[in-house]
Design a protein around this motif. Structure first.
Motif, PDB file in Angstrom:
ATOM      1  N   LEU A 159      -0.158   3.163  -8.143  1.00 46.26           N
ATOM      2  CA  LEU A 159      -0.183   3.791  -9.490  1.00 46.26           C
ATOM      3  C   LEU A 159      -1.820   4.133  -9.809  1.00 46.26           C
ATOM      4  N   LEU A 160      -2.515   3.200  -9.555  1.00 50.93           N
ATOM      5  CA  LEU A 160      -4.056   3.243  -9.509  1.00 50.93           C
ATOM      6  C   LEU A 160      -4.605   4.285  -8.914  1.00 50.93           C
ATOM      7  N   VAL A 161      -4.375   4.219  -7.460  1.00 55.47           N
ATOM      8  CA  VAL A 161      -4.949   5.220  -6.504  1.00 55.47           C
ATOM      9  C   VAL A 161      -4.329   6.482  -6.971  1.00 55.47           C
ATOM     10  N   PHE A 162      -2.890   7.052  -7.006  1.00 53.75           N
ATOM     11  CA  PHE A 162      -2.392   8.318  -6.853  1.00 53.75           C
ATOM     12  C   PHE A 162      -2.394   8.754  -8.431  1.00 53.75           C
ATOM     13  N   GLY A 163      -2.179   7.863  -9.441  1.00 51.67           N
ATOM     14  CA  GLY A 163      -1.883   8.255 -10.749  1.00 51.67           C
ATOM     15  C   GLY A 163      -3.491   8.150 -11.695  1.00 51.67           C
ATOM     16  N   VAL A 164      -4.314   7.368 -11.564  1.00 49.63           N
ATOM     17  CA  VAL A 164      -5.449   7.054 -12.267  1.00 49.63           C
ATOM     18  C   VAL A 164      -6.483   8.038 -11.690  1.00 49.63           C
ATOM     19  N   TRP A 165      -6.773   7.412 -10.266  1.00 53.63           N
ATOM     20  CA  TRP A 165      -7.848   8.136  -9.519  1.00 53.63           C
ATOM     21  C   TRP A 165      -7.707   9.626  -9.122  1.00 53.63           C
ATOM     22  N   LEU A 166      -6.527   9.742  -8.374  1.00 53.20           N
ATOM     23  CA  LEU A 166      -6.313  11.248  -7.838  1.00 53.20           C
ATOM     24  C   LEU A 166      -5.586  12.002  -8.873  1.00 53.20           C
ATOM     25  N   GLU A 167      -4.907  11.403  -9.888  1.00 51.12           N
ATOM     26  CA  GLU A 167      -4.087  12.271 -11.009  1.00 51.12           C
ATOM     27  C   GLU A 167      -3.089  12.895 -10.348  1.00 51.12           C
ATOM     28  N   TRP A 168      -2.515  12.653  -9.202  1.00 51.93           N
ATOM     29  CA  TRP A 168      -1.249  13.555  -8.524  1.00 51.93           C
ATOM     30  C   TRP A 168      -0.122  12.932  -9.455  1.00 51.93           C
ATOM     31  N   ILE A 169       0.231  11.883  -9.789  1.00 51.54           N
ATOM     32  CA  ILE A 169       1.477  11.613 -10.474  1.00 51.54           C
ATOM     33  C   ILE A 169       1.020  11.159 -11.780  1.00 51.54           C
ATOM     34  N   PRO A 170       2.177  11.219 -13.058  1.00 49.98           N
ATOM     35  CA  PRO A 170       1.808  11.239 -14.075  1.00 49.98           C
ATOM     36  C   PRO A 170       1.774   9.453 -14.468  1.00 49.98           C
ATOM     37  N   ILE A 171       0.927   8.846 -15.022  1.00 50.63           N
ATOM     38  CA  ILE A 171       0.910   7.455 -15.307  1.00 50.63           C
ATOM     39  C   ILE A 171       2.275   6.868 -16.112  1.00 50.63           C
TER      40      ILE A 171
END
Lengths: 326, 415
Positions: A159-171
């Motif tokens: 969640l940190l990598v793809f949601g917060v940093w890369l913003e690929w998925i909604p948090i």
């Protein structure tokens, strides 16, 4: 013992197990002070009333002043007729609350189960076919990684990598998106991935070790000598016998992870499914809802074990019914 | 045995029926082994202290404080720093540690030949060696850490310090303990792995978490082994309806969703670490019992068991001297593979905030760092990785032990 008799006995045994679990649950609740009675006493004391009177009234209201066996029979009747009471926290009947939550749990559980059941044996057999090559080592490493990493920790990191940093998925999980839409798929892909990684490892290892025995069997030699294509040979002569021993572990594995991890994964990703409902009920001190959700999970476990045993009976006709555990 | 023949009437040539079986067998059962004596000797002071704690020490006194006051030895007690309370879990932990030392480590030392044999087989597995080293670190850290390091303390001013070698923007840190260069706060050796929001040292938290994990691992394993081995061997040996009832009980225990049941217990009664250990042990022995039963059944078919029975050994003696020792190695392996599940369950509960909030476990630390994940990822990463590595190490170790003690059972490990 014939098949029908075995199935009947096995179903009967599942009913007995569920009865025992319900009884233990009742015993647990009956032996402890009821939280709502204490609440009533506190309430009365705060409002300047008589706590003792409030306790009496609450006990009468909840039927706690009746003898134990009457309460037990009432409890049993309530449980098995699906009258699971009113949820204070959700302001709706417990069964409705559970039913609402199930749909969210199903949205990630169904893809997760399908992926695990499809990919686990496939990668396992592939790994056995390439035993001791780098592909096998990579698959084994992945299996151990998935088996050992705590699901909730893995979920947080992803969640940190793809949601917060890369913003690929909604948090934040959004409930208003339609079930079959790209947005829903996007927000469920990471939870499904986390759960698949956790459950696939054990299945890969079992299918790898089981199929290793079959790929050197004489029937494989015959198949190869006849010029059967490797794909067909593996699909028909290795995969099929591998699936039989696998079926004994599959349901148990999935259930264990489902019961434990769905709770954690739902809390981490904010999915309002069964696990989160249970958690919220615990926090909100909603006895009926806590009881309802734990009973639902328990029944799922009992039915899952039952289906596993029945599937094994149908898949493997070699064993006689007499010398088998129920 | 040979008592009904007159030895003097025979020739002097060594003969089978002249062996004094009574001397070989010793007096049966009544004599305690050396390890049992040592165990009893070492466990007695702990039990005495526990008894003293139970009956004489008040709720607001510390165990050693009360003992010092009662014996008028405050001076020596103060110099040793012995002024803390002992929880029930700690007594249980000490007893299981002694069991571990006298019945697992000491026998390995007393039988160097078989130990060397196992070690040769075990050494071939490189990942398992690394795993063993890691588990020794966790074990040592858990045992000695709390004695060397004082408990981590809240210090809001020292919150969100980065680990050594890393730096974060100064704006994220309340008051930088280390040097500030170009508006970035660098980590210091005072907090090797950084701090949480409340200023708890993450390194200390991880070390104290090792203690919790070791307690869970040792106590649950001992309880599970005790119940599982008893039920398994009794079931295998008694047969008939006892076997049937025991195996049905195993079925029930195995189909009980332990985590959910624990949630229910926690909801009704509230639960600390002790309750966690008890509930997970009560529902954890099913697999072990089933495994021990099948092992015991296969061992009891062996020739040496038949020989023992023919020479008049009682069932109790056969079970204790032949069946349990011959299944012990595989039982230990099976138990090693159970431990990760317990550790994971505790971490999950602590993460949810449903665990024992008075103990500093890894799950608590992960939960504490979750809200600060974006700018202080070390709070989650450090305990999470340690938990991951420990679970991985137990799995590798279990697999390797299985290969070392029982070459035929390779596939069983992965089920």
């Amino acid at each position: 013992m014939g098949l029908a008799r075995y199935v009947a006995l096995r179903v009967g045994w599942a009913a007995v197990v569920s009865l025992i679990i319900v009884t233990v649950t009742f015993g647990l609740l009956a032996a402890a002070p009821n939280p709502s009675v204490q609440q009533a006493a506190t309430q009365a004391a705060l409002e300047g009333g008589n706590p003792q009177e409030a306790v009496e009234r609450e006990r009468q209201l909840r039927g706690l002043d009746e003898p134990l066996h009457v309460r037990y029979l009432d409890f049993l009747q309530g449980v098995y007729t699906l009258e699971w009471g009113w949820s204070e926290y959700r302001s709706q009947p417990v069964t409705t609350a559970l039913f609402d939550a199930v749909s969210y749990t199903a949205q990630y559980s169904i893809p997760w189960t399908i992926l695990t059941v499809l990919l686990g044996p496939l990668i396992g057999v592939y790994s056995a076919a390439n035993m001791y090559t780098w592909r096998d080592h990579a698959a084994t490493g992945f299996a151990f990684f998935g088996y050992a990493i705590p699901n909730f920790f893995f979920g947080i990191i992803l969640l940190l990598v793809f949601g917060v940093w890369l913003e690929w998925i909604p948090i934040v999980y959004r409930t208003e998106v339609p079930t079959f839409s790209l947005a829903n798929a996007r927000q469920l892909v990471i939870p499904v991935f986390v759960l698949v990684t956790g459950s696939i490892g054990a299945i890969m290892r079992v299918s790898r070790n089981e199929s290793a025995a079959f790929q050197n069997a004489t029937f494989m030699k015959t198949a190869k000598a006849k010029g059967v294509s490797p794909l067909r040979a593996y699909a028909y002569h290795v995969m099929r016998p591998t699936l039989v021993p696998l079926s004994t572990t599959l349901v148990g594995q999935l259930l264990a992870i489902f019961l434990g991890s769905s709770l954690l994964v739902e809390v981490v990703f904010g999915i309002p499914g069964l696990g989160r409902l249970t958690f919220n009920a615990l926090v909100a001190q909603d006895t009926n809802l806590v009881l309802g959700s734990t009973l639902l999970f328990t029944f799922l476990a009992v039915v899952g074990n039952l289906l596993e045993d029945l599937a094994f009976t149908v898949l493997d006709p070699r064993i006689s019914y007499d010398d088998r555990d129920l | 045995m040979s008592t009904d023949t007159d030895p003097s009437a025979e020739t002097d040539a060594p003969r089978f029926d002249k062996v004094d079986w009574e001397a070989c067998a010793g007096d049966r059962g009544a004599r305690l082994s050396l390890n049992t004596k040592l165990f009893v000797l070492t466990v007695a002071p702990i039990l005495a202290l526990a008894g003293y704690d139970w009956y004489a020490v008040g709720a607001r006194e510390t165990t050693f404080g009360a003992l010092a006051a009662a014996t008028n030895l405050q001076g020596p007690f103060d110099t040793l720093g012995l002024d803390f309370a002992i929880a029930t879990v700690d007594y249980a932990f000490a007893v299981t540690l002694l069991l571990f030392v006298w019945y697992l480590v000491a026998p390995l030392y007393q039988h160097p030949r078989i130990t060397a044999y196992y070690w040769r087989r075990f050494r071939r597995n490189r990942p398992a060696l690394v795993s063993l080293a890691w588990l020794l670190v966790v074990f040592g850290g858990g045992l000695l850490g709390p004695l060397v390091l004082n408990a981590p303390e809240q210090n809001v001013l020292a919150g969100h310090q980065p680990p050594v070698g890393l730096s974060v923007a100064d704006a994220n840190v309340a008051e930088c303990v280390g040097e500030v260069t170009d508006g970035r706060c660098a980590g210091t050796w005072k907090y090797p792995l950084g701090t949480t929001r409340g200023g708890l040292g993450v390194f200390k938290g991880v070390v104290y978490g090792m203690t919790i994990s070791m307690k869970i691992a040792f106590i649950t394993t001992t309880l599970v082994a005790g119940v599982g081995i008893t039920v398994g061997t009794v079931s295998a040996y008694a047969g008939g309806w006892v076997d049937e009832v025991a195996m049905r009980a195993v079925d029930i225990v195995l189909s009980f969703p332990t985590l959910l049941f624990f949630l229910l217990v926690l909801y009704v009664y509230g639960a600390g670490l002790g309750m966690f250990i008890v509930v997970f042990s009560i529902f954890g022995w099913g697999g072990t019992a089933r495994y021990v039963r099948s092992k015991a059944l296969s061992v009891s078919e062996e020739e040496f068991v038949k020989a023992g029975r023919l020479s008049g050994a009682t069932t109790r003696r056969i079970v204790r001297r032949h069946v349990v020792p011959n299944t012990a190695s595989s039982i230990i392996t099976q138990l090693t593979l159970l431990i990760p599940g317990f550790l994971l369950a505790e971490a999950q509960l602590a993460f949810l905030g449903l665990g024992d909030s008075s103990i500093a476990s890894w799950g608590q630390l992960i939960a504490a760092g979750r809200s600060d994940l974006t700018f202080a990822p070390w709070i989650v990463l450090a305990p999470g990785l340690v938990l991951f590595l420990t679970i991985l190490a137990f799995n590798f170790l279990g697999d390797a032990l299985l290969d070392a003690v029982d070459p035929e059972a390779t596939t069983e490990a992965d089920r």
